[in-house]
Scaffold this motif. Structure first.
Motif, PDB file in Angstrom:
ATOM      1  N   GLY A   1       1.248  -1.501   0.086  1.00  0.00           N
ATOM      2  CA  GLY A   1      -0.068  -0.047   0.093  1.00  0.00           C
ATOM      3  C   GLY A   1       1.035   1.182   0.180  1.00  0.00           C
ATOM      4  O   GLY A   1       0.671   2.052  -1.023  1.00  0.00           O
ATOM      5  N   LEU A   2       1.874   1.524   0.478  1.00  0.00           N
ATOM      6  CA  LEU A   2       2.383   2.698   1.091  1.00  0.00           C
ATOM      7  C   LEU A   2       3.303   2.893   0.002  1.00  0.00           C
ATOM      8  O   LEU A   2       3.206   3.730  -1.217  1.00  0.00           O
ATOM      9  CB  LEU A   2       3.298   2.105   1.889  1.00  0.00           C
ATOM     10  N   PRO A   3       4.302   2.150  -0.308  1.00  0.00           N
ATOM     11  CA  PRO A   3       5.310   2.826  -1.580  1.00  0.00           C
ATOM     12  C   PRO A   3       4.224   2.643  -3.460  1.00  0.00           C
ATOM     13  O   PRO A   3       4.250   3.428  -3.984  1.00  0.00           O
ATOM     14  CB  PRO A   3       6.128   1.410  -2.657  1.00  0.00           C
ATOM     15  N   MET A   4       3.207   1.830  -3.702  1.00  0.00           N
ATOM     16  CA  MET A   4       2.061   2.272  -4.026  1.00  0.00           C
ATOM     17  C   MET A   4       1.623   3.223  -4.261  1.00  0.00           C
ATOM     18  O   MET A   4       1.765   3.716  -5.794  1.00  0.00           O
ATOM     19  CB  MET A   4       1.024   1.477  -4.253  1.00  0.00           C
ATOM     20  N   SER A   5       1.083   4.005  -3.360  1.00  0.00           N
ATOM     21  CA  SER A   5       0.320   4.955  -3.189  1.00  0.00           C
ATOM     22  C   SER A   5       1.605   6.428  -3.903  1.00  0.00           C
ATOM     23  O   SER A   5       1.502   6.732  -4.152  1.00  0.00           O
ATOM     24  CB  SER A   5      -0.012   5.780  -1.459  1.00  0.00           C
ATOM     25  N   ILE A   6       3.146   6.058  -2.869  1.00  0.00           N
ATOM     26  CA  ILE A   6       4.113   6.551  -3.503  1.00  0.00           C
ATOM     27  C   ILE A   6       4.003   6.588  -4.685  1.00  0.00           C
ATOM     28  O   ILE A   6       4.202   8.004  -5.758  1.00  0.00           O
ATOM     29  CB  ILE A   6       5.702   6.742  -3.236  1.00  0.00           C
ATOM     30  N   LEU A   7       3.931   6.120  -5.556  1.00  0.00           N
ATOM     31  CA  LEU A   7       4.376   6.025  -7.326  1.00  0.00           C
ATOM     32  C   LEU A   7       3.472   6.028  -7.791  1.00  0.00           C
ATOM     33  O   LEU A   7       3.792   6.749  -9.190  1.00  0.00           O
ATOM     34  CB  LEU A   7       4.662   4.435  -7.534  1.00  0.00           C
ATOM     35  N   MET A   8       1.610   6.099  -7.855  1.00  0.00           N
ATOM     36  CA  MET A   8       0.700   6.608  -8.293  1.00  0.00           C
ATOM     37  C   MET A   8       0.899   8.342  -8.335  1.00  0.00           C
ATOM     38  O   MET A   8      -0.044   8.775  -9.162  1.00  0.00           O
ATOM     39  CB  MET A   8      -0.246   5.715  -7.652  1.00  0.00           C
ATOM     40  N   GLN A   9       1.206   8.667  -7.651  1.00  0.00           N
ATOM     41  CA  GLN A   9       1.325  10.294  -7.172  1.00  0.00           C
ATOM     42  C   GLN A   9       2.764  10.491  -7.962  1.00  0.00           C
ATOM     43  O   GLN A   9       2.803  12.211  -8.198  1.00  0.00           O
ATOM     44  CB  GLN A   9       1.150  11.304  -6.062  1.00  0.00           C
ATOM     45  N   ARG A  10       3.611   9.954  -8.186  1.00  0.00           N
ATOM     46  CA  ARG A  10       4.700  10.984  -8.785  1.00  0.00           C
ATOM     47  C   ARG A  10       4.808  11.243  -9.917  1.00  0.00           C
ATOM     48  O   ARG A  10       3.626  10.718 -10.793  1.00  0.00           O
ATOM     49  CB  ARG A  10       5.980  10.186  -8.393  1.00  0.00           C
ATOM     50  N   ASN A  11       5.991  12.262 -10.557  1.00  0.00           N
ATOM     51  CA  ASN A  11       5.321  12.570 -11.845  1.00  0.00           C
ATOM     52  C   ASN A  11       5.771  12.536 -13.441  1.00  0.00           C
ATOM     53  O   ASN A  11       6.719  13.304 -13.258  1.00  0.00           O
ATOM     54  CB  ASN A  11       6.397  14.204 -11.092  1.00  0.00           C
ATOM     55  N   GLU A  12       5.148  11.331 -13.545  1.00  0.00           N
ATOM     56  CA  GLU A  12       5.768  10.377 -14.414  1.00  0.00           C
ATOM     57  C   GLU A  12       4.292   9.387 -14.754  1.00  0.00           C
ATOM     58  O   GLU A  12       3.934  10.088 -14.291  1.00  0.00           O
ATOM     59  CB  GLU A  12       7.505   9.724 -13.764  1.00  0.00           C
ATOM     60  N   TYR A  13       4.627   8.612 -15.708  1.00  0.00           N
ATOM     61  CA  TYR A  13       3.925   8.213 -16.177  1.00  0.00           C
ATOM     62  C   TYR A  13       4.282   6.647 -15.649  1.00  0.00           C
ATOM     63  O   TYR A  13       5.516   6.105 -16.549  1.00  0.00           O
ATOM     64  CB  TYR A  13       3.659   8.285 -17.865  1.00  0.00           C
ATOM     65  N   PRO A  14       3.684   5.644 -15.182  1.00  0.00           N
ATOM     66  CA  PRO A  14       1.644   5.656 -15.010  1.00  0.00           C
ATOM     67  C   PRO A  14       2.018   6.807 -13.184  1.00  0.00           C
ATOM     68  O   PRO A  14       3.027   6.448 -12.561  1.00  0.00           O
ATOM     69  CB  PRO A  14       1.599   4.595 -14.489  1.00  0.00           C
ATOM     70  N   GLY A  15       1.627   7.090 -13.324  1.00  0.00           N
ATOM     71  CA  GLY A  15       1.394   8.243 -12.091  1.00  0.00           C
ATOM     72  C   GLY A  15       0.479   9.675 -12.248  1.00  0.00           C
ATOM     73  O   GLY A  15      -0.465   9.286 -12.983  1.00  0.00           O
ATOM     74  N   ASN A  16       1.306  11.359 -11.637  1.00  0.00           N
ATOM     75  CA  ASN A  16       0.510  11.830 -12.119  1.00  0.00           C
ATOM     76  C   ASN A  16      -0.773  11.660 -10.742  1.00  0.00           C
ATOM     77  O   ASN A  16      -1.787  12.450 -11.994  1.00  0.00           O
ATOM     78  CB  ASN A  16       0.509  12.022 -12.860  1.00  0.00           C
ATOM     79  N   CYS A  17      -1.165  10.834 -10.519  1.00  0.00           N
ATOM     80  CA  CYS A  17      -2.499  10.815  -9.722  1.00  0.00           C
ATOM     81  C   CYS A  17      -2.653  11.508  -8.276  1.00  0.00           C
ATOM     82  O   CYS A  17      -1.764  11.467  -7.910  1.00  0.00           O
ATOM     83  CB  CYS A  17      -3.116   9.199  -9.140  1.00  0.00           C
TER      84      CYS A  17
END
Ligand code: NAD
Length: 293
Positions: free
Chosen positions: A170-186
């Motif tokens: 859960g924790l690393p997933m949330s970090i990766l989904m918000q980072r400024n690249e694709y997939p991300g920027n959520c």
């Protein structure tokens, strides 16, 4: 609804890695070597490790499995970790979790040489991931990211809700989904066992990533029409109709949620297979010293 087919995507990735390894070895590179430490006789852990070892054989890696009884002491296990840290032929290794209660998982994870930490659990790799620096990404979140990428799922500006805040999912997933690249920027919301209005929060998700370990917990009441649903859960439940005596269930009620979703991962045949690909990719990077010299 479209199925995010972990079986097909992982077969494609494995065949790419196999080709990459063959070319690397042909040009004089060292054959990648992944080792695994397995403690105790937990059925699920034995299955996961066996599958990782089998995958190594399929794609041309060397593999080593070190098995220990559940009553191994923490110091003895630390010694085994150190022996792999110092073994020049081993490029990367994992310690299969969970460990028996008398052993500190954090202490063991920290003892692994971060340059061989292909599960991406060491604080140096977690910290570097948070800072957006090259690092071994935790294998399950890495596998999910790869799955989103290969299905060309749009993520920028979407609301991603993650259920579960564990260190490995859960924790690393949330970090990766918000980072400024694709997939991300959520825009990410991370939820957990103390979250209020879980249903309401999940219902606002464009991408719902579920990792809480409670079989078939997520029903259509938690899912917005057209959401992408990623089911990380793997739980063995008794099933006398199966030869093994159990069935594997995800955290999402697939039959009910699939018609509401735009994309969904099945269990089995979804994220679990992608996790192994994450591990194999990290091991190849370790062999080629792509992240750390
Ligand atoms: P964990 O037990 O470490 O964490 C579970 C998380 O869920 C916790 O953060 C907890 O706060 C949260 N949670 C528990 N009950 C909740 C509730 N009612 N509402 C909201 N949140 C709740 O588990 P984990 O290691 O992250 O694993 C989760 C699941 O994923 C398990 O089924 C595990 O077997 C599976 N898993 C699968 C893979 C894979 O490769 N597919 C890899 C790792 C874990």
């Amino acid at each position: 609804m479209q199925l995010l087919d972990g079986k097909a995507i992982s077969a494609e990735i494995k065949s790419e890695i196999k080709q990459d390894v063959a070319e690397w070895v042909k040009s004089g590179g060292k054959k990648p070597h992944l080792a695994a430490i397995l403690v105790g006789a937990d059925g699920a852990s034995q299955t996961y490790v066996a599958s990782k070892i089998r995958s190594c054989e399929e794609i041309g890696f060397t593999s080593t499995l070190l098995k220990f009884d559940a009553d191994i002491t923490e110091d003895e296990l630390l010694e085994a970790v150190n022996s792999l840290n110092n073994d020049e032929d081993v490029d990367g290794f994992i310690v299969q979790l969970p460990l028996p209660k008398h052993i500190s998982e954090n202490r063991i994870m920290e003892a692994v040489d971060y340059r061989k930490d292909v599960d991406g659990f060491h604080p140096i790799n977690v910290g570097r991931m948070c800072k957006g620096l090259p690092a071994y990404l935790s294998a399950t979140p890495f596998g999910i990211i790869e799955m989103l990428k290969r299905a060309s799922i749009e993520t920028a500006g979407k609301h991603c809700v993650v259920i579960g805040r564990s260190q490995i999912v859960g924790l690393p997933m949330s970090i990766l989904m918000q980072r400024n690249e694709y997939p991300g920027n959520c825009t990410v919301t991370i939820t957990h066992s103390r979250t209020k209005n879980l249903q309401e929060i999940c219902k606002s998700a464009d991408i719902l990533i579920v990792a809480l370990g409670r079989p078939e917990f997520v029903t259509p009441d938690y899912v917005k029409e057209g959401a992408v649903v990623i089911d990380v859960g793997i739980t063995r439940v008794e099933d006398s109709s199966k030869k093994s005596g159990f069935a594997i269930k995800g955290d999402v009620n697939f039959a009910q949620v699939a018609p509401v979703s735009s994309y969904i991962t099945p269990v089995p045949g979804g994220v679990g297979l992608m996790t192994i690909c994450g591990l194999l990719t990290n091991t190849l990077k370790a062999t080629k010293k792509e992240i750390y010299a």
